[in-house]
Scaffold this motif. Structure first.
Motif, PDB file in Angstrom:
ATOM      1  N   SER A   7      -4.364  -2.653  10.867  1.00 53.50           N
ATOM      2  CA  SER A   7      -3.062  -2.060  10.546  1.00 53.50           C
ATOM      3  C   SER A   7      -2.789  -2.097   9.051  1.00 53.50           C
ATOM      4  O   SER A   7      -2.223  -1.147   8.486  1.00 53.50           O
ATOM      5  CB  SER A   7      -1.950  -2.805  11.305  1.00 53.50           C
ATOM      6  N   GLN A  33      -5.135  -2.125   6.691  1.00 53.47           N
ATOM      7  CA  GLN A  33      -6.056  -1.154   6.097  1.00 53.47           C
ATOM      8  C   GLN A  33      -5.543   0.274   6.261  1.00 53.47           C
ATOM      9  O   GLN A  33      -5.754   1.121   5.381  1.00 53.47           O
ATOM     10  CB  GLN A  33      -7.436  -1.295   6.743  1.00 53.47           C
ATOM     11  N   ASN A  34      -4.863   0.537   7.387  1.00 54.14           N
ATOM     12  CA  ASN A  34      -4.320   1.874   7.634  1.00 54.14           C
ATOM     13  C   ASN A  34      -2.937   2.081   7.014  1.00 54.14           C
ATOM     14  O   ASN A  34      -2.318   3.131   7.192  1.00 54.14           O
ATOM     15  CB  ASN A  34      -4.241   2.148   9.136  1.00 54.14           C
ATOM     16  N   LYS A  35      -2.451   1.029   6.303  1.00 48.24           N
ATOM     17  CA  LYS A  35      -1.162   1.091   5.595  1.00 48.24           C
ATOM     18  C   LYS A  35      -0.008   1.455   6.538  1.00 48.24           C
ATOM     19  O   LYS A  35       0.846   2.290   6.211  1.00 48.24           O
ATOM     20  CB  LYS A  35      -1.247   2.089   4.435  1.00 48.24           C
ATOM     21  N   SER A  90       3.570   4.704  16.045  1.00 48.15           N
ATOM     22  CA  SER A  90       2.816   3.573  15.508  1.00 48.15           C
ATOM     23  C   SER A  90       3.154   2.260  16.211  1.00 48.15           C
ATOM     24  O   SER A  90       2.391   1.297  16.152  1.00 48.15           O
ATOM     25  CB  SER A  90       3.068   3.430  13.999  1.00 48.15           C
ATOM     26  N   TYR A 101      -4.942   0.227  18.050  1.00 51.78           N
ATOM     27  CA  TYR A 101      -4.888   0.371  16.594  1.00 51.78           C
ATOM     28  C   TYR A 101      -6.254   0.673  15.990  1.00 51.78           C
ATOM     29  O   TYR A 101      -6.336   1.223  14.890  1.00 51.78           O
ATOM     30  CB  TYR A 101      -4.248  -0.864  15.965  1.00 51.78           C
ATOM     31  N   GLN A 132      -4.770   7.014  14.579  1.00 55.41           N
ATOM     32  CA  GLN A 132      -4.894   7.785  13.352  1.00 55.41           C
ATOM     33  C   GLN A 132      -3.497   8.076  12.791  1.00 55.41           C
ATOM     34  O   GLN A 132      -2.773   8.926  13.319  1.00 55.41           O
ATOM     35  CB  GLN A 132      -5.640   9.116  13.619  1.00 55.41           C
ATOM     36  N   PRO A 133      -3.064   7.346  11.759  1.00 51.28           N
ATOM     37  CA  PRO A 133      -1.729   7.596  11.200  1.00 51.28           C
ATOM     38  C   PRO A 133      -1.645   8.993  10.590  1.00 51.28           C
ATOM     39  O   PRO A 133      -2.611   9.497  10.022  1.00 51.28           O
ATOM     40  CB  PRO A 133      -1.598   6.501  10.126  1.00 51.28           C
TER      41      PRO A 133
END
Length: 309
Positions: A159, A161-163, A256, A303, A307-308
């Motif tokens: 999470s 790392q994916n900001k 999210s 997670y 894909q944000p």
């Protein structure tokens, strides 16, 4: 009329009626407990269900009945709010996890029973193997919690790392720390593995004479029921929180957060955790460890693939 149709039509009335009966039961138990109006309801129920039950002092059982009755009332209110309509019913699934929880509950009841309720010798002979200190289930409880902690920490790293919103890795890390703490308490912070001897302060206040926090309760409060009721209250509150978030989470419109709030599959496990307070406390720890193991890997899987935008 199919059961689903019947339930859709009458669920509200049934749940409200059951909630009303819960309130009456709570009042009657309180009357007996406080001596305001003694009615002997719990004594009558126990003598009817189990004539050999020791009834010298029912105070702790009154408290246990009161706590479970309050859980029942809040359970019904949560169901009225989130699970009584068509959408709510469809979100509940009796899945493989539900079956596993029920099987654990039944096996525990027959392998480690209250002797004045039931005693099948060919099953109870396995009690020491499965439920003694450092037995199979206690070891599995610690292992499950350790694996759950690793999975939560891994999902928190993903999470970050994916900001994602900082609240997500914060919650994941908090859950990981809780599982790690719970795991270390189960093994007395390594003392049960390497046998390094108790810290002096722990030996004085700990009813197990070991280095852990949860066993100081009975000595500090000078009662043999303190730890038992702390575990019961924790399990009841945890069960209700699980049911509440399982219903409330469906109304959150933030994708999210879905990985943390997709809890409908644990509906029946939450019920088993509450009913488990009627049996010896080891079952509660095992059901909690089972929940955290499955939930942590659900969170990690979500997670890892999320894909944000």
């Amino acid at each position: 009329m199919k059961f689903a149709d019947f339930w859709l039509k009458f669920a509200g009335k049934i749940l409200r009626g059951a909630a009303g009966l819960s309130v009456v039961f709570i009042i009657l138990v309180l009357g007996d407990l406080t001596g305001t109006f003694e009615n002997g309801l719990l004594l009558w129920f126990i003598e009817t269900v189990s004539p050999d039950f020791p009834v010298n002092d029912l105070t702790s059982y009154h408290y246990q009945a009161l706590i479970l009755a309050v859980w029942g009332l809040l359970f019904l209110i949560i169901n009225l709010k989130y699970f009584s309509g068509a959408e709510g019913i469809q979100s509940i699934r009796f899945n493989k996890l539900s079956w596993l929880a029920v099987i654990m509950f039944i096996l525990f009841y027959f392998i480690s029973p209250r002797p004045y309720v039931i005693n099948i010798e060919w099953l109870t002979q396995f009690e020491t193997l499965f439920y003694k200190e450092d037995g199979i289930f206690e070891v599995l409880t610690a292992v499950f919690l350790f694996l759950a902690a690793l999975a939560f920490f891994a999902s928190a790293i993903i999470s970050i790392q994916n900001k994602l919103d900082w609240k997500i890795p914060f919650l994941q890390s908090s859950l990981g720390l809780f599982c790690l703490f719970f795991c270390m308490e189960e093994i007395s912070w390594g003392q049960r593995i390497i046998d390094y001897g108790s810290v002096e302060w722990a030996a004085k206040v700990n009813s197990q004479n070991e280095t852990n926090v949860h066993n100081i309760c009975n000595k500090v409060f000078h009662t043999k029921y303190c730890l038992q009721f702390m575990q019961i209250i924790f399990n009841i509150c945890f069960s209700l929180a699980l049911l509440f978030f399982a219903g409330w989470g469906r109304h959150i419109q933030r994708p999210s957060f879905e990985g943390l709030l997709n809890l409908q599959k644990y509906y029946f496990l939450a019920i088993a955790m509450a009913l488990g307070t009627l049996l010896p406390n080891e079952l509660n720890e095992e059901l909690l460890a089972l929940f955290f193991l499955v939930y942590s890997f659900d969170v990690l899987k979500f997670y890892r693939n999320y894909q944000p935008h």
